[in-house]
Design a protein around this motif. Structure first.
Motif, mmCIF file in Angstrom:
data_model
loop_
_atom_site.group_PDB
_atom_site.id
_atom_site.type_symbol
_atom_site.label_atom_id
_atom_site.label_comp_id
_atom_site.label_asym_id
_atom_site.label_seq_id
_atom_site.Cartn_x
_atom_site.Cartn_y
_atom_site.Cartn_z
ATOM 1 N N PRO A 1 34.543 104.572 109.846
ATOM 2 C CA PRO A 1 34.370 103.220 110.479
ATOM 3 C C PRO A 1 35.960 102.743 110.933
ATOM 4 O O PRO A 1 37.031 103.420 109.926
ATOM 5 N N ALA A 2 36.174 102.108 111.681
ATOM 6 C CA ALA A 2 37.533 101.682 112.244
ATOM 7 C C ALA A 2 38.406 101.246 110.974
ATOM 8 O O ALA A 2 39.655 101.437 110.965
ATOM 9 N N ALA A 3 37.877 100.384 110.252
ATOM 10 C CA ALA A 3 38.781 99.796 108.869
ATOM 11 C C ALA A 3 39.277 100.744 108.019
ATOM 12 O O ALA A 3 40.484 100.576 107.616
ATOM 13 N N ARG A 4 38.419 101.777 107.810
ATOM 14 C CA ARG A 4 38.660 102.925 107.026
ATOM 15 C C ARG A 4 39.746 103.797 107.739
ATOM 16 O O ARG A 4 40.791 104.219 107.075
ATOM 17 N N ALA A 5 39.590 103.961 108.842
ATOM 18 C CA ALA A 5 40.531 104.800 109.734
ATOM 19 C C ALA A 5 41.952 104.186 109.793
ATOM 20 O O ALA A 5 43.006 104.934 109.387
ATOM 21 N N GLY A 6 42.099 102.916 109.879
ATOM 22 C CA GLY A 6 43.159 102.097 109.667
ATOM 23 C C GLY A 6 44.016 102.555 108.484
ATOM 24 O O GLY A 6 45.098 102.469 108.472
ATOM 25 N N ARG A 7 43.055 102.088 107.552
ATOM 26 C CA ARG A 7 43.760 102.264 106.072
ATOM 27 C C ARG A 7 44.367 103.789 105.742
ATOM 28 O O ARG A 7 45.360 104.003 105.319
ATOM 29 N N ILE A 8 43.438 104.805 106.366
ATOM 30 C CA ILE A 8 43.975 106.291 106.258
ATOM 31 C C ILE A 8 45.247 106.348 106.988
ATOM 32 O O ILE A 8 46.260 106.969 106.550
ATOM 33 N N LEU A 9 45.502 105.862 108.248
ATOM 34 C CA LEU A 9 46.646 105.973 109.215
ATOM 35 C C LEU A 9 47.572 105.273 108.362
ATOM 36 O O LEU A 9 48.935 105.788 108.344
ATOM 37 N N ASP A 10 47.442 104.189 107.788
ATOM 38 C CA ASP A 10 48.425 103.445 107.270
ATOM 39 C C ASP A 10 49.024 104.206 105.874
ATOM 40 O O ASP A 10 50.380 104.294 105.708
ATOM 41 N N TYR A 11 48.222 105.155 105.310
ATOM 42 C CA TYR A 11 48.705 105.828 104.151
ATOM 43 C C TYR A 11 49.665 107.063 104.747
ATOM 44 O O TYR A 11 50.795 107.273 104.064
ATOM 45 N N GLY A 12 49.168 107.371 105.829
ATOM 46 C CA GLY A 12 50.160 108.577 106.414
ATOM 47 C C GLY A 12 51.433 107.973 106.872
ATOM 48 O O GLY A 12 52.561 108.572 106.512
ATOM 49 N N HIS A 13 51.664 106.835 107.364
ATOM 50 C CA HIS A 13 52.645 106.146 107.689
ATOM 51 C C HIS A 13 53.585 105.944 106.596
ATOM 52 O O HIS A 13 54.867 106.150 106.449
ATOM 53 N N GLN A 14 52.980 105.248 105.640
ATOM 54 C CA GLN A 14 53.858 105.041 104.241
ATOM 55 C C GLN A 14 54.223 106.284 103.731
ATOM 56 O O GLN A 14 55.422 106.083 103.166
ATOM 57 N N LEU A 15 53.509 107.292 103.820
ATOM 58 C CA LEU A 15 54.113 108.756 103.212
ATOM 59 C C LEU A 15 55.412 108.885 103.887
ATOM 60 O O LEU A 15 56.664 109.288 103.120
ATOM 61 N N ALA A 16 55.331 108.862 105.226
ATOM 62 C CA ALA A 16 56.696 109.160 106.097
ATOM 63 C C ALA A 16 57.738 108.226 105.450
ATOM 64 O O ALA A 16 59.034 108.606 105.272
ATOM 65 N N GLU A 17 57.509 106.784 105.187
ATOM 66 C CA GLU A 17 58.503 106.058 104.661
ATOM 67 C C GLU A 17 59.012 106.462 103.360
ATOM 68 O O GLU A 17 60.170 106.114 102.844
ATOM 69 N N HIS A 18 58.107 106.817 102.503
ATOM 70 C CA HIS A 18 58.391 107.373 101.402
ATOM 71 C C HIS A 18 59.390 108.576 101.137
ATOM 72 O O HIS A 18 60.458 108.842 100.581
ATOM 73 N N ILE A 19 59.128 109.382 102.060
ATOM 74 C CA ILE A 19 60.015 110.466 102.394
ATOM 75 C C ILE A 19 61.452 110.187 102.915
ATOM 76 O O ILE A 19 62.506 110.569 102.248
#
Ligand SMILES: [Fe+2]
Length: 334
Positions: free
Chosen positions: A288-306
């Motif tokens: 579902p779109a809401a879950r997809a959005g959360r997943i992609l947000d995790y990916g972006h946050q990981l980049a910020e963590h690096i």
């Protein structure tokens, strides 16, 4: 959905805001740079502030000094430029393969750019770094890799689907002891095994590991996207060779300290870990779109963590008087 149903638009993520002459700005998105004149920039700021708020649409119109028709036109212009998107233009669900192909694969290069935009990399490869910084980075990589034992099995435990559990378990079995490669490098640089293994990771190294634990608990696909962003740095030799090669030349890093790093990277390439996220998503029919959005947000946050991780490493190891490796707290020494 019309504009009168309030928040018909969402704002695209802005990666960087570059000031231009006379209050104009250039906004960098994942796939383009958009220049706004002073008036448009001021309007965009109001919209970006209003969207996550609970203020009514009328308040935005009042702030911007326009009527309903003018507001609709100007929001439409921002959407046309690519800064806003209409929420009703998004699919309600995507398949796992679509999530990978249409979103993750397109966003990954900009995430990696952001992760590696820290000045540390330029400094190291242009000769302004040091052997100490090079070794400090390796110590923290050692800790992060060893800490995989804290988040990889956790991710298996939290996976409910059997095929995904099996894929995550296979990845863990292939990765669990890779910290030995970094230990080998550090020994070649003169650090003793007990000194490294009993040392304490930097706060951001722990934050990165704990972020993975958090992702594992929330959603196995969120965890898997984070893992994929990290693997994205090791797809081919061409992407990782220059850093180690340049550092070896500039800071007289002995060959025995570089070889284990290449051996490790080659092994990860051989295991094709960069394909794992797609293999996992092939098993997922509907997101579902809401879950997809959360997943992609995790990916972006990981980049910020690096980025933050790199910053912490540079600040700590740059100071000659900071213990290296970092010692556990010992009240007798205080
Ligand atoms: Fe590995």
């Amino acid at each position: 959905m019309t504009i009168t149903t309030e928040r018909a638009y969402g704002a695209r993520r802005v990666y960087e805001t570059i000031p231009l002459d006379g209050e104009a700005v250039a906004l960098r998105l994942s796939d383009r740079v958009i220049e706004l004149g002073p008036k448009e920039a001021a309007f965009y700021d109001r919209v970006a502030e209003w969207l996550p708020s609970s203020r009514p649409l009328a308040a935005l119109a009042l702030d911007a000094g326009v009527g309903p028709a003018g507001l609709e036109r100007r929001l439409g212009q921002l959407a046309e430029a690519g800064l806003l998107y209409r929420k009703d233009s998004l699919p309600a669900v995507v398949s796992g393969i679509e999530l990978h192909r249409d979103y993750f694969a397109k966003l990954l290069p900009s995430w990696l750019d952001e992760a590696f935009s820290h000045p540390f990399w330029e400094r190291m490869t242009s000769g302004g770094g040091s052997l100490r910084l090079f070794a400090g980075w390796l110590i923290e990589l050692y800790h992060y890799t060893r800490n995989a034992n804290r988040h990889m099995p956790l991710s298996c435990a939290h996976t409910r689907d059997k095929p995904l559990k099996a894929l995550r378990a296979k990845h863990y079995a292939e990765e669990w002891n890779h910290y030995h490669y970094f230990m080998k490098s550090l020994k070649a640089l003169g650090y003793s095994e007990p000194a490294v293994s009993s040392s304490v990771p930097l706060p951001m190294t722990l934050a990165l590991s704990n972020f993975m634990r958090q992702a594992a608990r929330e959603d196995i696909l969120a965890y898997s996207i984070c893992s994929a962003v990290l693997e994205g740095t090791t797809i081919e030799r061409a992407t990782y060779n220059p850093y180690y090669q340049r550092c070896a030349e500039l800071y007289s890093v002995p060959n025995e300290a570089i070889q284990p790093i290449y051996a490790h990277l080659d092994l990860d390439v051989k295991y094709q870990h960069s394909d794992l996220f797609l293999d996992i998503l092939k098993e997922v029919d509907v997101v579902p779109a809401a879950r997809a959005g959360r997943i992609l947000d995790y990916g972006h946050q990981l980049a910020e963590h690096i980025w933050l991780w790199t910053d912490n490493i540079e600040r700590y190891y740059d100071r000659e008087d900071n213990p290296m490796p970092r010692r556990p707290f010992d009240p007798r020494l205080e």
